[in-house]
Write an enzyme that holds these catalytic residues in place. Structure first.
Site, short mmCIF file in Angstrom:
data_model
loop_
_atom_site.label_atom_id
_atom_site.label_comp_id
_atom_site.label_asym_id
_atom_site.label_seq_id
_atom_site.Cartn_x
_atom_site.Cartn_y
_atom_site.Cartn_z
N ASP A 45 -9.93 -5.84 -3.49
CA ASP A 45 -9.43 -4.75 -2.64
C ASP A 45 -10.40 -3.57 -2.67
O ASP A 45 -10.71 -3.04 -3.74
CB ASP A 45 -8.06 -4.32 -3.18
CG ASP A 45 -7.29 -3.41 -2.25
OD1 ASP A 45 -7.91 -2.54 -1.61
OD2 ASP A 45 -6.06 -3.57 -2.16
N HIS A 93 -7.22 -6.14 0.75
CA HIS A 93 -6.07 -5.28 1.06
C HIS A 93 -5.32 -5.74 2.31
O HIS A 93 -4.40 -5.08 2.75
CB HIS A 93 -6.58 -3.85 1.26
CG HIS A 93 -5.53 -2.78 1.11
ND1 HIS A 93 -4.95 -2.45 -0.10
CD2 HIS A 93 -4.96 -1.95 2.03
CE1 HIS A 93 -4.09 -1.46 0.07
NE2 HIS A 93 -4.06 -1.15 1.36
N SER A 101 0.83 -1.20 0.00
CA SER A 101 0.00 0.00 0.00
C SER A 101 0.87 1.26 0.00
O SER A 101 1.63 1.47 -0.95
CB SER A 101 -0.97 -0.04 1.18
OG SER A 101 -1.99 0.92 1.05
#
Length: 280
Positions: free
Chosen positions: A224, A257, A148
């Site tokens: 995600d 995620h 991320s």
């Protein structure tokens, strides 16, 4: 290792997971990092994978949740996980999760009140590796990866400094921060309103200028919930195609995620880096 204070250590897959704190001159505060030393480090120097974590994380998330120690022990690879930002009472902060402490974005801030401490690019690129290579049985062979915000950091640092790393990978990276809410908020605060300055920390922009092409692997979950608004991997695919950059981006059906996603594919990333850490 007089600059380092050992906080904890745990035996893991024949090696050691250890946490240290140290006073960072670059960041002007006390910093913490974790290191996994595989069994091979007891008798020889080993290469290092630097892992950069995402928003709200510390050095602990990856080491505790990713399940990376088993494969790192098998491959003879050290892993270093720094914190995600400067921290402490005197360090600027924000009430939101996506700015301030825990959200350093791996850049060198130029705006107040952030500039005094938020020099994460220099810390990750220079101070931390120098410290690691002086204090532990590791070589100067380095790979870099992250998740991320940390995927953003890994990609930008590698694209700007290909001589420092053998390879780069990422999970769910923020690839085009100048055009998504997370990046626009952080960059406005840390770098100011001049959007031209933001391009120095955008993987899509950097890829277009890259003179050296590093091996690059990215995994992105199709489930995600940040995919459409914040991550936009299609932007990096387009930039790579335009630049002729050899990007391998894998869309993984159903994955989100979380660290369940990272744990599912981390072995493949470690093996990917090992190929280049041992041959470069």
């Amino acid at each position: 290792m007089d600059r380092l204070t050992n906080i904890s250590q745990n035996r893991s897959f024949g090696g050691w997971h250890k946490q240290y704190s140290h006073t960072s001159k670059v960041l002007g505060c006390e910093m913490r990092f974790a290191i996994y030393l595989p069994p091979q480090a007891a008798t020889q120097s080993v290469p290092v994978l630097y892992w950069l974590s995402g928003l709200t994380c510390t050095d602990e998330n990856f080491m505790q949740k990713a399940g990376a120690h088993r494969m790192a022990a098998e491959l003879g690879m050290a892993i270093v996980a720094p914190d995600t930002s400067p921290r402490g009472e005197g360090v600027a902060n924000d009430a939101a999760y996506d700015l301030g402490q825990g959200a350093g974005f791996y850049l060198n801030a130029t705006q107040e009140p952030w500039a005094k401490h938020y020099q994460m690019e220099d810390y990750i690129l220079k101070e931390l590796p120098e410290l690691i290579e002086a204090a532990f049985p590791v070589t100067d062979k380095r790979a870099i990866s992250g998740h991320s915000m940390g995927g953003h950091g890994a990609l930008t640092l590698a694209l700007k400094n290909p001589e420092r790393f053998t390879s780069v990978s990422a999970f769910s990276p923020i690839v085009n921060p100048i055009n998504v809410p997370w990046g626009e908020k952080a960059f406005t605060a840390y770098l100011g309103d001049n959007r031209a300055a933001w391009k120095a920390y955008d993987s899509c922009e950097l890829m277009a200028k890259a003179k050296v092409h590093l091996p690059m692997l990215i995994d992105q979950g199709e489930g995600d919930n940040f995919l459409a608004e914040q991550l936009k991997p299609e932007s990096l695919v387009a930039a790579a195609k335009e630049a002729g950059y050899p990007l391998e981006l894998r869309m993984q059906e159903g994955y989100d995620h979380s660290y369940y996603f990272i744990a599912s594919f981390i072995d493949e990333h470690l093996k990917f880096h090992q190929r280049y850490l041992t041959t470069s």
